[in-house]
Design an enzyme around this catalytic site. Structure first.
Site, mmCIF file in Angstrom:
data_model
loop_
_atom_site.group_PDB
_atom_site.id
_atom_site.type_symbol
_atom_site.label_atom_id
_atom_site.label_comp_id
_atom_site.label_asym_id
_atom_site.label_seq_id
_atom_site.Cartn_x
_atom_site.Cartn_y
_atom_site.Cartn_z
ATOM 1 N N GLY A 42 0.850 -1.183 0.000
ATOM 2 C CA GLY A 42 0.000 0.000 0.000
ATOM 3 C C GLY A 42 0.889 1.237 0.000
ATOM 4 O O GLY A 42 2.119 1.132 0.160
ATOM 5 N N ASN A 43 0.304 2.378 -0.192
ATOM 6 C CA ASN A 43 1.064 3.629 -0.140
ATOM 7 C C ASN A 43 0.156 4.823 0.092
ATOM 8 O O ASN A 43 -1.058 4.721 -0.064
ATOM 9 C CB ASN A 43 1.950 3.806 -1.391
ATOM 10 C CG ASN A 43 1.354 3.172 -2.607
ATOM 11 O OD1 ASN A 43 0.355 3.656 -3.118
ATOM 12 N ND2 ASN A 43 1.922 2.058 -3.051
ATOM 13 N N SER A 58 9.405 3.465 -1.303
ATOM 14 C CA SER A 58 9.203 2.105 -1.800
ATOM 15 C C SER A 58 9.779 1.073 -0.827
ATOM 16 O O SER A 58 10.899 1.240 -0.332
ATOM 17 C CB SER A 58 9.899 1.979 -3.164
ATOM 18 O OG SER A 58 9.738 0.681 -3.651
ATOM 19 N N GLY A 59 9.003 0.020 -0.553
ATOM 20 C CA GLY A 59 9.504 -1.143 0.181
ATOM 21 C C GLY A 59 9.865 -0.936 1.642
ATOM 22 O O GLY A 59 10.597 -1.743 2.209
ATOM 23 N N SER A 87 7.578 5.538 -3.690
ATOM 24 C CA SER A 87 6.745 4.362 -3.931
ATOM 25 C C SER A 87 6.671 4.021 -5.412
ATOM 26 O O SER A 87 6.579 4.911 -6.264
ATOM 27 C CB SER A 87 5.323 4.652 -3.419
ATOM 28 O OG SER A 87 4.429 3.720 -3.972
ATOM 29 N N SER A 88 6.677 2.705 -5.704
ATOM 30 C CA SER A 88 6.598 2.271 -7.103
ATOM 31 C C SER A 88 5.247 2.630 -7.718
ATOM 32 O O SER A 88 5.084 2.589 -8.930
ATOM 33 C CB SER A 88 6.832 0.764 -7.185
ATOM 34 O OG SER A 88 5.896 0.104 -6.373
ATOM 35 N N GLU A 89 4.267 2.950 -6.858
ATOM 36 C CA GLU A 89 2.947 3.352 -7.366
ATOM 37 C C GLU A 89 2.780 4.877 -7.403
ATOM 38 O O GLU A 89 1.652 5.367 -7.464
ATOM 39 C CB GLU A 89 1.825 2.727 -6.522
ATOM 40 C CG GLU A 89 1.745 1.218 -6.548
ATOM 41 C CD GLU A 89 1.424 0.621 -7.915
ATOM 42 O OE1 GLU A 89 1.407 1.356 -8.912
ATOM 43 O OE2 GLU A 89 1.212 -0.598 -7.966
ATOM 44 N N HIS A 108 -3.658 4.101 -0.913
ATOM 45 C CA HIS A 108 -3.810 2.851 -1.664
ATOM 46 C C HIS A 108 -3.691 1.708 -0.664
ATOM 47 O O HIS A 108 -2.688 1.596 0.038
ATOM 48 C CB HIS A 108 -2.731 2.774 -2.747
ATOM 49 C CG HIS A 108 -2.529 1.395 -3.295
ATOM 50 N ND1 HIS A 108 -3.578 0.594 -3.684
ATOM 51 C CD2 HIS A 108 -1.402 0.667 -3.501
ATOM 52 C CE1 HIS A 108 -3.103 -0.569 -4.101
ATOM 53 N NE2 HIS A 108 -1.785 -0.546 -3.998
ATOM 54 N N HIS A 110 -4.478 -2.565 0.528
ATOM 55 C CA HIS A 110 -4.624 -3.957 0.099
ATOM 56 C C HIS A 110 -5.609 -4.629 1.059
ATOM 57 O O HIS A 110 -5.368 -5.732 1.521
ATOM 58 C CB HIS A 110 -3.277 -4.673 0.136
ATOM 59 C CG HIS A 110 -2.326 -4.245 -0.931
ATOM 60 N ND1 HIS A 110 -1.095 -4.813 -1.094
ATOM 61 C CD2 HIS A 110 -2.429 -3.312 -1.905
ATOM 62 C CE1 HIS A 110 -0.476 -4.244 -2.122
ATOM 63 N NE2 HIS A 110 -1.259 -3.320 -2.618
#
Ligand code: ZN
Length: 234
Positions: A42-43, A58-59, A87-89, A108, A110
């Site tokens: 999530g982010n 990210s991560g 974040s990758s998103e 975002h 999950h």
């Protein structure tokens, strides 16, 4: 003295940047506590100004996150300030800010039930009044695209169609709000509606509200209910 910094040609108060970073760190812990995300998935992001956004790295897990871990990016997701990788998103976030001018914060998740409907590539139907009041109708599921891609961002914006939430196929959900507290509320109501939809589907199905009734409830919410929540209307 209010010190400023130049980011993407905009002079921005350092205090505003720090408070956006702190709010994101606090929200990360809140998402874990409310079981809307697990681990580092999530982010979260906040719009600081046009073309200046604070986003989770990210991560990295939420539990030990510090304000300086939050990355400041521009519309192209290029880092303006911060040491970690955004974040990758991030593309998903900036695409939503570009498409929805009212969006000031994005979460975002999950979360389990929203992800279950997303795995079935089914929308969250307009069967419960609170989600309809907030969103204006059913919450669509975007066409599948690999995580972190521009295609995922484009598909999400298309399926969102200006509404405050959307499901990402085989992935999760993303919601926006006028601030982080508002975005969290949308995430929680969306998750609850997804849970109710799944319960109803296993017991013979629910009756979906008409577009006409959904529009009446959504308009009332936007015009009056929000003001009453803020104490601006009796
Ligand atoms: Zn995700």
């Amino acid at each position: 003295m209010n010190e400023t910094v130049l980011l993407n040609d905009k002079e921005i108060s350092k205090e505003i940047i720090l408070s956006a970073r702190e709010a994101i760190v606090a929200m990360g812990k809140e998402l874990i506590e409310r079981k809307l995300v697990a681990g580092s998935w999530g982010n979260i992001s906040v719009k600081i100004a046009d073309g200046v956004y604070a986003v989770t790295p990210s991560g990295r897990g939420y539990a030990n996150q510090k304000p300086e871990d939050i990355v400041i990016v521009d519309d192209a997701c290029k880092t303006l300030d911060g040491e970690l990788t955004p974040s990758s998103e991030s593309k998903l976030h900036t695409a939503i800010y570009s498409a929805c001018s009212e969006a000031k914060a994005i979460i975002h998740t999950h979360s389990i039930y929203a992800s279950a409907l997303a795995a079935m590539r089914k929308p969250v139907p307009a069967i419960i009044e609170d989600i309809v009041q907030i969103i204006g109708g059913r919450v669509e599921c975007a066409e599948y695209a690999l995580p972190g891609t521009q295609k995922l961002a484009d598909n999400a914006v298309k399926a969102m169609n200006g509404r405050k939430g959307v499901l990402l196929a085989n992935h999760g959900a993303v919601c926006w709000g006028k601030d982080l507290a508002d975005a969290l509320m949308v995430c929680e109501i969306l998750e609850k509606a997804a849970q109710i939809a799944i319960i109803c589907q296993s017991c013979g199905g629910a009756v979906e509200l008409s577009n006409e009734d959904a529009e009446i409830m959504h308009s009332f919410y936007k015009e009056h209910y929000i003001k009453r929540q803020r104490g601006e209307e009796k």
